[in-house]
Motif scaffolding. Structure first.
Motif, PDB file in Angstrom:
ATOM      1  N   ALA A 175       0.859  -1.189   0.000  1.00 56.58           N
ATOM      2  CA  ALA A 175       0.000   0.000   0.000  1.00 56.58           C
ATOM      3  C   ALA A 175       0.893   1.236   0.000  1.00 56.58           C
ATOM      4  O   ALA A 175       1.882   1.292   0.729  1.00 56.58           O
ATOM      5  N   ILE A 176       0.537   2.222  -0.821  1.00 57.10           N
ATOM      6  CA  ILE A 176       1.390   3.399  -0.968  1.00 57.10           C
ATOM      7  C   ILE A 176       0.616   4.679  -0.655  1.00 57.10           C
ATOM      8  O   ILE A 176      -0.616   4.690  -0.608  1.00 57.10           O
ATOM      9  N   SER A 177       1.370   5.750  -0.473  1.00 59.17           N
ATOM     10  CA  SER A 177       0.816   7.023   0.011  1.00 59.17           C
ATOM     11  C   SER A 177       0.160   7.841  -1.095  1.00 59.17           C
ATOM     12  O   SER A 177       0.424   9.033  -1.259  1.00 59.17           O
ATOM     13  N   LEU A 178      -0.690   7.187  -1.852  1.00 59.52           N
ATOM     14  CA  LEU A 178      -1.536   7.843  -2.848  1.00 59.52           C
ATOM     15  C   LEU A 178      -2.950   7.386  -2.507  1.00 59.52           C
ATOM     16  O   LEU A 178      -3.267   6.204  -2.632  1.00 59.52           O
ATOM     17  N   TYR A 179      -3.788   8.329  -2.076  1.00 63.29           N
ATOM     18  CA  TYR A 179      -5.022   7.954  -1.389  1.00 63.29           C
ATOM     19  C   TYR A 179      -6.279   8.382  -2.137  1.00 63.29           C
ATOM     20  O   TYR A 179      -6.318   9.439  -2.771  1.00 63.29           O
ATOM     21  N   GLU A 180      -7.309   7.551  -1.984  1.00 62.91           N
ATOM     22  CA  GLU A 180      -8.665   7.918  -2.325  1.00 62.91           C
ATOM     23  C   GLU A 180      -9.321   8.450  -1.050  1.00 62.91           C
ATOM     24  O   GLU A 180      -9.153   7.868   0.040  1.00 62.91           O
ATOM     25  N   GLU A 181     -10.056   9.548  -1.168  1.00 60.74           N
ATOM     26  CA  GLU A 181     -10.729  10.155  -0.025  1.00 60.74           C
ATOM     27  C   GLU A 181     -12.238  10.010  -0.242  1.00 60.74           C
ATOM     28  O   GLU A 181     -12.778  10.508  -1.228  1.00 60.74           O
ATOM     29  N   VAL A 182     -12.905   9.316   0.656  1.00 56.77           N
ATOM     30  CA  VAL A 182     -14.337   9.046   0.518  1.00 56.77           C
ATOM     31  C   VAL A 182     -15.077   9.713   1.674  1.00 56.77           C
ATOM     32  O   VAL A 182     -14.737   9.504   2.842  1.00 56.77           O
ATOM     33  N   TYR A 183     -16.081  10.521   1.328  1.00 61.00           N
ATOM     34  CA  TYR A 183     -16.918  11.214   2.309  1.00 61.00           C
ATOM     35  C   TYR A 183     -18.337  10.657   2.172  1.00 61.00           C
ATOM     36  O   TYR A 183     -18.943  10.732   1.088  1.00 61.00           O
ATOM     37  N   ALA A 184     -18.847  10.095   3.246  1.00 58.99           N
ATOM     38  CA  ALA A 184     -20.171   9.464   3.234  1.00 58.99           C
ATOM     39  C   ALA A 184     -21.147  10.288   4.061  1.00 58.99           C
ATOM     40  O   ALA A 184     -20.862  10.626   5.222  1.00 58.99           O
ATOM     41  N   ARG A 185     -22.304  10.597   3.465  1.00 63.21           N
ATOM     42  CA  ARG A 185     -23.349  11.383   4.135  1.00 63.21           C
ATOM     43  C   ARG A 185     -24.675  10.630   4.058  1.00 63.21           C
ATOM     44  O   ARG A 185     -24.927   9.924   3.084  1.00 63.21           O
ATOM     45  N   PRO A 186     -25.537  10.809   5.050  1.00 62.91           N
ATOM     46  CA  PRO A 186     -26.839  10.132   5.013  1.00 62.91           C
ATOM     47  C   PRO A 186     -27.655  10.576   3.796  1.00 62.91           C
ATOM     48  O   PRO A 186     -27.595  11.731   3.368  1.00 62.91           O
ATOM     49  N   ALA A 187     -28.416   9.665   3.244  1.00 59.98           N
ATOM     50  CA  ALA A 187     -29.282   9.954   2.106  1.00 59.98           C
ATOM     51  C   ALA A 187     -30.392   8.921   2.074  1.00 59.98           C
ATOM     52  O   ALA A 187     -30.319   7.877   2.734  1.00 59.98           O
ATOM     53  N   ASP A 188     -31.415   9.209   1.284  1.00 57.08           N
ATOM     54  CA  ASP A 188     -32.527   8.269   1.152  1.00 57.08           C
ATOM     55  C   ASP A 188     -32.215   7.164   0.150  1.00 57.08           C
ATOM     56  O   ASP A 188     -32.794   6.076   0.222  1.00 57.08           O
ATOM     57  N   ASP A 189     -31.316   7.456  -0.799  1.00 55.13           N
ATOM     58  CA  ASP A 189     -30.949   6.453  -1.795  1.00 55.13           C
ATOM     59  C   ASP A 189     -29.424   6.374  -1.868  1.00 55.13           C
ATOM     60  O   ASP A 189     -28.722   6.835  -0.967  1.00 55.13           O
ATOM     61  N   PHE A 190     -28.899   5.820  -2.974  1.00 55.79           N
ATOM     62  CA  PHE A 190     -27.460   5.614  -3.121  1.00 55.79           C
ATOM     63  C   PHE A 190     -26.961   6.422  -4.318  1.00 55.79           C
ATOM     64  O   PHE A 190     -27.459   6.254  -5.440  1.00 55.79           O
ATOM     65  N   SER A 191     -25.975   7.287  -4.079  1.00 51.21           N
ATOM     66  CA  SER A 191     -25.451   8.119  -5.159  1.00 51.21           C
ATOM     67  C   SER A 191     -23.982   8.417  -4.911  1.00 51.21           C
ATOM     68  O   SER A 191     -23.482   8.286  -3.786  1.00 51.21           O
ATOM     69  N   VAL A 192     -23.271   8.824  -5.974  1.00 50.96           N
ATOM     70  CA  VAL A 192     -21.846   9.116  -5.863  1.00 50.96           C
ATOM     71  C   VAL A 192     -21.478  10.259  -6.794  1.00 50.96           C
ATOM     72  O   VAL A 192     -22.018  10.366  -7.906  1.00 50.96           O
ATOM     73  N   THR A 193     -20.599  11.136  -6.345  1.00 55.77           N
ATOM     74  CA  THR A 193     -20.002  12.180  -7.176  1.00 55.77           C
ATOM     75  C   THR A 193     -18.498  12.111  -6.991  1.00 55.77           C
ATOM     76  O   THR A 193     -17.993  11.618  -5.975  1.00 55.77           O
ATOM     77  N   PHE A 194     -17.773  12.628  -7.986  1.00 54.60           N
ATOM     78  CA  PHE A 194     -16.321  12.529  -7.990  1.00 54.60           C
ATOM     79  C   PHE A 194     -15.674  13.896  -8.125  1.00 54.60           C
ATOM     80  O   PHE A 194     -16.205  14.797  -8.787  1.00 54.60           O
ATOM     81  N   SER A 195     -14.513  14.032  -7.506  1.00 51.85           N
ATOM     82  CA  SER A 195     -13.649  15.191  -7.675  1.00 51.85           C
ATOM     83  C   SER A 195     -12.218  14.672  -7.584  1.00 51.85           C
ATOM     84  O   SER A 195     -11.976  13.468  -7.617  1.00 51.85           O
ATOM     85  N   THR A 243     -21.758   6.264 -12.463  1.00 54.50           N
ATOM     86  CA  THR A 243     -22.270   6.744 -11.173  1.00 54.50           C
ATOM     87  C   THR A 243     -23.565   6.021 -10.792  1.00 54.50           C
ATOM     88  O   THR A 243     -24.239   6.430  -9.851  1.00 54.50           O
ATOM     89  N   ASP A 244     -23.896   4.968 -11.526  1.00 55.31           N
ATOM     90  CA  ASP A 244     -25.115   4.211 -11.225  1.00 55.31           C
ATOM     91  C   ASP A 244     -24.775   2.994 -10.373  1.00 55.31           C
ATOM     92  O   ASP A 244     -23.707   2.919  -9.763  1.00 55.31           O
ATOM     93  N   GLY A 245     -25.651   2.027 -10.348  1.00 52.94           N
ATOM     94  CA  GLY A 245     -25.472   0.854  -9.506  1.00 52.94           C
ATOM     95  C   GLY A 245     -24.325  -0.043  -9.900  1.00 52.94           C
ATOM     96  O   GLY A 245     -23.967  -0.955  -9.148  1.00 52.94           O
ATOM     97  N   THR A 246     -23.718   0.192 -11.079  1.00 51.99           N
ATOM     98  CA  THR A 246     -22.566  -0.617 -11.477  1.00 51.99           C
ATOM     99  C   THR A 246     -21.271  -0.105 -10.858  1.00 51.99           C
ATOM    100  O   THR A 246     -20.258  -0.809 -10.888  1.00 51.99           O
ATOM    101  N   ASN A 247     -21.285   1.107 -10.315  1.00 48.67           N
ATOM    102  CA  ASN A 247     -20.080   1.643  -9.696  1.00 48.67           C
ATOM    103  C   ASN A 247     -19.712   0.804  -8.471  1.00 48.67           C
ATOM    104  O   ASN A 247     -20.572   0.443  -7.662  1.00 48.67           O
TER     105      ASN A 247
END
Length: 311
Positions: A41-61, A71-75
């Motif tokens: 494992a190396i020092s190049l990181y993915e940062e994931v922020y999880a917030r409550p929601a009624d359904d399942f969704s994802v955005t990227f930066s 960004t659908d259910g296949t992600n």
């Protein structure tokens, strides 16, 4: 971190990986191959922020162009969240903001890191309290590299790569990563490996039934000796990756001419990981490759697996 009220959010950081060694077994009846790999494992990181929601969704930066990601259910991150919700009988959803820094389809496990981080983030956000062992079992359902993104450090992976045993690694290894402009499909690289073996059936050793990691690799990691490790870097997927992306050969040559101890295609590629003697050598290598118009990043390993970030 978990805050209270409507603004509560859990931030989890998960690392990318390098396969410092990889042997691939024979093609089996189910269409898969067993592998034996040494992950770091190396020092190049993915940062994931999880917030409550009624359904399942994802955005990227982030620093990586993620415009082509589903960004659908296949992600894979969405699949991870849905899997945890189903197992924990959780009736709500989650919104994921993912800051991507690991190359997409680059052989460095960025998507797997997203999935691992999502499992841990949702476990904390929803209070499911499954624990690491059960999270690792769920991770293995999602993909071969996901359990290692949870575990981190240095480890030997067998089977599909998800049967993990920690490996002792002393000190810090310094890497310079040369990023490609486009990705490679892991299934395509494995298919090309099978074709490569058929083409060269009389010239190369037959594929092992049960591949293992060479003891010299584990000794080099245990000694914390980059010069020793450089002698034993190996990846069965490198030849097929080079066949699919011939420009990678020039990248490997450029890095070794610029002072790298050795270079290797990471996983299924096309990211090329160059091992440097120390931090100063890594910086010099980065500067030299950048001057040659290569896109490069410095990183170190080993680092921890997925962790909830404080603050």
């Amino acid at each position: 971190m978990v805050a209270t009220g409507a603004s509560r959010v859990v931030h989890v950081r998960a690392p990318g990986k390098i396969n410092v060694f990889m042997k691939v077994g024979v093609l089996m009846d189910d269409g898969y191959h067993d592998v034996a790999t040494a992950y770091q494992a190396i020092s190049l990181y993915e940062e994931v922020y999880a917030r409550p929601a009624d359904d399942f969704s994802v955005t990227f930066s982030g620093s990586i162009d993620a415009s082509g990601l589903a960004t659908d259910g296949t992600n894979l991150a969405i699949r991870a969240a849905r899997l945890l919700a189903r197992v924990a009988d959780y009736r709500g959803g989650v919104h994921l903001d993912i800051e991507k820094n690991v190359p997409i389809a680059g052989g460095m496990g960025g998507g797997s890191a997203d999935a691992a981080a999502t499992l841990l983030a949702c476990d904390h956000l929803w209070g499911t309290g499954l624990g690491r062992e059960e999270l690792h079992s769920l991770a293995a359902e999602l993909g071969a590299d996901v359990p290692f993104a949870l575990m981190g450090g240095t480890a030997v992976g067998t089977g599909r790569g998800d049967a993990l045993s920690p490996a002792l690694a002393q000190g810090t290894f310094h890497w310079v990563l040369a990023l490609a402009e486009s990705g490679l499909s892991t299934p395509e690289v494995y298919a090309e490996l099978d074709r490569h073996r058929e083409r060269h059936v009389h010239d190369i050793a037959p594929a092992p039934e049960q591949p293992t990691v060479d003891i010299e690799v584990l000794q080099a990691l245990r000694a914390g000796d980059p010069h020793q490790l450089a002698e034993y870097l190996h990846n069965d997927l490198q030849a097929p990756a080079l066949h699919l992306e011939p420009a990678l050969a020039r990248t490997l040559e450029a890095g070794e001419k610029a002072g790298a101890l050795a270079g290797i295609v990471s996983g299924s590629g096309p990211t090329v990981a160059f091992l440097a003697a120390d931090a100063d050598a890594a910086l010099e290598l980065q500067v030299e490759l950048s001057a040659g118009r290569h896109t490069v990043i410095r990183a170190t390993g080993p680092v921890h697996g997925a962790r909830v970030a404080a603050g």
